[in-house]
Enzyme design. Structure first.
Site, short mmCIF file in Angstrom:
data_model
loop_
_atom_site.label_atom_id
_atom_site.label_comp_id
_atom_site.label_asym_id
_atom_site.label_seq_id
_atom_site.Cartn_x
_atom_site.Cartn_y
_atom_site.Cartn_z
N GLY A 235 -6.54 -6.09 -2.90
CA GLY A 235 -7.19 -5.03 -3.67
C GLY A 235 -6.20 -4.00 -4.20
O GLY A 235 -5.01 -4.01 -3.90
N HIS A 236 -6.75 -3.08 -5.01
CA HIS A 236 -5.88 -2.09 -5.67
C HIS A 236 -5.24 -1.14 -4.66
O HIS A 236 -5.84 -0.74 -3.67
CB HIS A 236 -6.63 -1.33 -6.77
CG HIS A 236 -7.90 -0.66 -6.33
ND1 HIS A 236 -8.90 -0.33 -7.20
CD2 HIS A 236 -8.33 -0.26 -5.12
CE1 HIS A 236 -9.88 0.25 -6.56
NE2 HIS A 236 -9.56 0.31 -5.29
N ASN A 237 -3.98 -0.80 -4.95
CA ASN A 237 -3.19 0.14 -4.16
C ASN A 237 -2.89 -0.32 -2.74
O ASN A 237 -2.47 0.46 -1.90
CB ASN A 237 -3.85 1.53 -4.12
CG ASN A 237 -3.93 2.17 -5.49
OD1 ASN A 237 -4.99 2.17 -6.11
ND2 ASN A 237 -2.81 2.67 -5.98
#
Length: 344
Positions: A235-237
């Site tokens: 997922g993001h970050n």
């Protein structure tokens, strides 16, 4: 090549037997007089006793068990990996751009790189020396790919992604797609634009149909030496530390930080905004819903059992809270009784 020469080149020792030629690798239970196999542990001694391989790599303590020429190494699996590279060298793609590739005029491509059929290379892309981009790949604007990296086929590198050196991306991998970010507006979902990017370090491998989302703001980071199997969602970050390995079908939710030298077995699920320390190891199908900052091995999930036992246990699950309350009452009553007896 001769077994003695192979031993020298892979850092092993030629221990016994005639100095025969080997031309390929084979399984331990194959019958191939020109093949090289290996023994990973004592559990496979039965296969070693019956092997028809021309030579075997094994640990020194098993030399006396082998019916064929032996190469010894403290880590036979590692030595075998090096032997495979020598006996089965990868054929490199031809240098240059295939006529069917579409390459933007502002892209900067090293003359030693290879751009395969039906590839699309967009504006301001930078491609380093020795890079191989296989058929059907898309590299979007402002991305960079480091020296000697390889995109095998149908890989998508989304805008602004940074790929390090000697990275291997398998078919269908998607790097830098928008993360899963939405805000509520009454009963509707409103998409939150993802304006960050993905940065992948050196010597990373990402498997077939795995996805690494760009940061919502800032970077999603896959550090040097990370190995990611097939069908994995990052997922993001998210940040994944150096030399961590993740097996197939795992998923990591946004903004979780995973440390160095971790292992994540198959089908592990991680919630978001967690911190996983260095040297943490999760067994298969673990559901990780809190941070684990101390190194060690962690498990969850329910092992398989006979269906009849499972049905009986499931039927009792709904009574667990009631049983726990009854047990607590009984414990309180016993404690009160003991206290009463002690005062008499």
């Amino acid at each position: 090549m001769l077994v003695s020469e192979l031993a020298t080149r892979i850092g092993a020792r030629f221990a016994q037997g005639p100095d025969a030629d080997v031309t390929r690798v084979c399984a331990l239970d194959d019958s191939c007089a020109d093949g090289l196999s290996f023994l990973s542990s004592g559990r496979h001694l039965k296969g070693l006793h019956a092997t028809g391989a021309g030579a075997v790599i094994l640990a020194p303590e098993f030399v006396g068990e082998a019916p064929c020429p032996c190469l010894t190494a403290e880590n036979p699996t590692l030595a075998f990996a090096r032997a495979v590279e020598l006996l089965h060298p990868r054929q490199r793609a031809p240098v240059g751009c295939h006529p069917s590739a579409v390459v933007a005029g502002t892209a900067v491509i090293d003359p030693s790189a290879s751009i395969g059929p039906l590839c699309v290379i967009e504006d301001q892309v930078r491609i380093g020396a020795g890079v191989e981009i296989g058929p059907g790949c898309l590299v979007q604007r402002d991305s960079a790919i480091g020296d000697d990296s390889r995109l095998t086929a149908a890989v998508t590198i989304c805008a602004g992604s940074i790929i390090g050196k000697r990275v291997l991306l398998h078919p269908g991998a998607v790097i830098g797609r928008d993360g899963f970010g939405f805000a509520r507006d009454g009963e509707r979902w409103v998409r939150i634009p993802q304006v960050g990017r993905v940065r992948i370090g050196d010597d990373v491998e990402i498997g077939t149909n795995s996805a690494v989302d760009r940061g919502a703001i800032g970077e999603t980071l896959i550090s040097d030496g990370v190995k990611i199997d097939n069908l994995i969602q990052i997922g993001h970050n998210v940040q994944v530390g150096e030399n961590t390995a993740m097996a197939a079908c795992s998923g990591v939710s946004g903004s979780t930080k995973i440390g160095k030298n971790c292992t994540v077995a198959g089908a592990v699920g991680m919630a978001g905004h967690l911190t996983i320390g260095d040297g943490v190891h999760f067994s298969g199908m673990a559901m990780v819903t809190r941070s684990f900052e101390q190194s060690g091995s962690y498990s969850s999930g329910i092992p398989a059992m006979p269906s009849a036992d499972w049905r009986r246990n499931v039927a009792r699950f709904r009574h667990l809270d009631e049983m726990a309350r009854r047990l607590r009452r009984l414990e309180d009553e016993v404690a009160a009784l003991r206290e009463m007896q002690a005062t008499e």
